[in-house]
Design a protein around this motif. Structure first.
Motif, PDB file in Angstrom:
ATOM      1  N   THR A  48      63.458  53.149  94.248  1.00  9.50           N
ATOM      2  CA  THR A  48      63.508  51.594  94.576  1.00  9.50           C
ATOM      3  C   THR A  48      63.813  50.660  93.711  1.00  9.50           C
ATOM      4  OG1 THR A  48      61.111  51.329  94.318  1.00  9.50           O
ATOM      5  CG2 THR A  48      61.861  52.428  96.519  1.00  9.50           C
ATOM      6  N   VAL A  49      64.422  49.449  94.071  1.00  9.44           N
ATOM      7  CA  VAL A  49      64.718  48.235  93.225  1.00  9.44           C
ATOM      8  C   VAL A  49      63.846  47.050  93.908  1.00  9.44           C
ATOM      9  CG1 VAL A  49      66.470  46.909  91.997  1.00  9.44           C
ATOM     10  CG2 VAL A  49      66.774  49.405  92.053  1.00  9.44           C
ATOM     11  N   SER A  50      63.206  46.604  93.006  1.00  9.44           N
ATOM     12  CA  SER A  50      62.794  45.140  93.931  1.00  9.44           C
ATOM     13  C   SER A  50      63.020  44.056  92.862  1.00  9.44           C
ATOM     14  CB  SER A  50      61.284  45.427  93.946  1.00  9.44           C
ATOM     15  OG  SER A  50      60.536  45.361  92.780  1.00  9.44           O
ATOM     16  N   ALA A  51      63.240  42.958  93.828  1.00  6.77           N
ATOM     17  CA  ALA A  51      63.214  41.395  93.192  1.00  6.77           C
ATOM     18  C   ALA A  51      62.111  40.570  93.795  1.00  6.77           C
ATOM     19  CB  ALA A  51      64.620  40.852  93.438  1.00  6.77           C
ATOM     20  N   GLU A  52      61.363  39.811  92.504  1.00  7.47           N
ATOM     21  CA  GLU A  52      60.159  39.273  93.087  1.00  7.47           C
ATOM     22  C   GLU A  52      60.315  37.837  92.207  1.00  7.47           C
ATOM     23  OE1 GLU A  52      56.835  41.547  91.555  1.00  7.47           O
ATOM     24  OE2 GLU A  52      57.657  43.485  92.278  1.00  7.47           O
ATOM     25  N   GLU A  53      59.279  36.979  93.059  1.00  9.42           N
ATOM     26  CA  GLU A  53      59.230  35.616  92.451  1.00  9.42           C
ATOM     27  C   GLU A  53      57.693  35.215  92.571  1.00  9.42           C
ATOM     28  OE1 GLU A  53      58.718  31.460  91.509  1.00  9.42           O
ATOM     29  OE2 GLU A  53      58.243  32.345  93.619  1.00  9.42           O
ATOM     30  N   HIS A  54      57.124  34.899  91.576  1.00  8.05           N
ATOM     31  CA  HIS A  54      55.707  34.525  91.545  1.00  8.05           C
ATOM     32  C   HIS A  54      55.586  32.956  90.697  1.00  8.05           C
ATOM     33  CE1 HIS A  54      54.790  38.838  92.606  1.00  8.05           C
ATOM     34  NE2 HIS A  54      55.961  39.040  91.520  1.00  8.05           N
ATOM     35  N   GLY A  55      55.238  32.235  92.032  1.00 10.48           N
ATOM     36  CA  GLY A  55      54.963  30.869  91.433  1.00 10.48           C
ATOM     37  C   GLY A  55      53.435  30.630  91.028  1.00 10.48           C
ATOM     38  N   ARG A  56      53.040  30.125  89.922  1.00 14.76           N
ATOM     39  CA  ARG A  56      51.534  29.927  89.869  1.00 14.76           C
ATOM     40  C   ARG A  56      51.158  28.409  89.193  1.00 14.76           C
ATOM     41  NH1 ARG A  56      51.461  33.822  92.153  1.00 14.76           N
ATOM     42  NH2 ARG A  56      50.633  35.994  91.762  1.00 14.76           N
ATOM     43  N   ASN A  57      50.046  28.125  89.575  1.00 12.94           N
ATOM     44  CA  ASN A  57      49.677  26.819  89.064  1.00 12.94           C
ATOM     45  C   ASN A  57      50.364  25.614  89.468  1.00 12.94           C
ATOM     46  OD1 ASN A  57      47.156  27.926  87.808  1.00 12.94           O
ATOM     47  ND2 ASN A  57      48.544  28.788  86.453  1.00 12.94           N
TER      48      ASN A  57
END
Length: 201
Positions: free
Chosen positions: A147-156
């Motif tokens: 598997t290959v994943s792409a992610e975005e994580h916004g914080r604060n």
């Protein structure tokens, strides 16, 4: 693998992920290189988004446009729909503070992290973004097994409402509020899907 996602302390947060699966680990490893290139070629993000709500321009530390893969110390000049900021000369700006890759026998991962910043083309040190400098956006591409994943994580994600320009404060309040209630989600969901799209020409 390290956890590169900052802790959440205040304001809004956002997490979105897209995954592509392959018949073999070898094919996943090969596609990881393609997805990694899409992540680092920031100026092409609008092209791979099926919902291109914003456009992104990669610049060097002086704000000059460059056509290459992103590096730490570069900036992103972001053009979002609607009026821009006075401080940012019509744009929102973030600085790329981290590009980090980890590879071992079982998995690979690359992380690009950006933070709201001042406009590098101006003398002002004021943050030229609708969020404060406490906010971060962490983009990742990971390969594990087949598997290959792409992610975005916004914080604060706290709206930047303490600038020296009243119009910027009003605009940042409105844009920050719409982002907080989830209207930025389609942009990032479209981006992560585009990064792992196997049929993208």
């Amino acid at each position: 693998m390290k956890n590169h996602i900052p802790d959440q302390h205040q304001g809004g947060k956002l997490d979105t992920t897209a995954i592509a699966r392959f018949p073999s680990e070898e094919e996943a490893k090969a596609f990881y290189q393609i997805a990694k290139s899409r992540l680092l070629n920031v100026s092409c993000w609008a092209e791979i988004c099926k919902v291109p709500l914003s456009t992104f321009t990669l610049t060097d530390k002086d704000g000059h446009e460059v056509i290459r893969e992103a590096e730490p110390g570069d900036y992103l000049k972001i053009d979002i729909p609607g009026p821009g900021t006075y401080t940012g000369e019509g744009f929102d700006w973030v600085c790329i503070e981290k590009v980090d890759e980890e590879i071992n026998d079982k998995s690979s991962a690359i992380t690009l992290q950006a933070r709201p910043s001042a406009n590098p083309t101006a003398q002002s040190s004021s943050i030229a973004h609708f969020f404060t400098s406490q906010a971060t956006s962490t983009f990742q591409v990971k390969q594990t097994g087949n598997t290959v994943s792409a992610e975005e994580h916004g914080r604060n994600e706290v709206p930047n409402t303490d600038t020296s320009h009243l119009t910027d404060n009003i605009r940042n309040t409105l844009v920050g509020w719409t982002a907080k209630i989830g209207l930025s989600y389609p942009q990032w969901k479209s981006l992560v899907r585009g990064i792992v799209e196997t049929n993208l020409s």
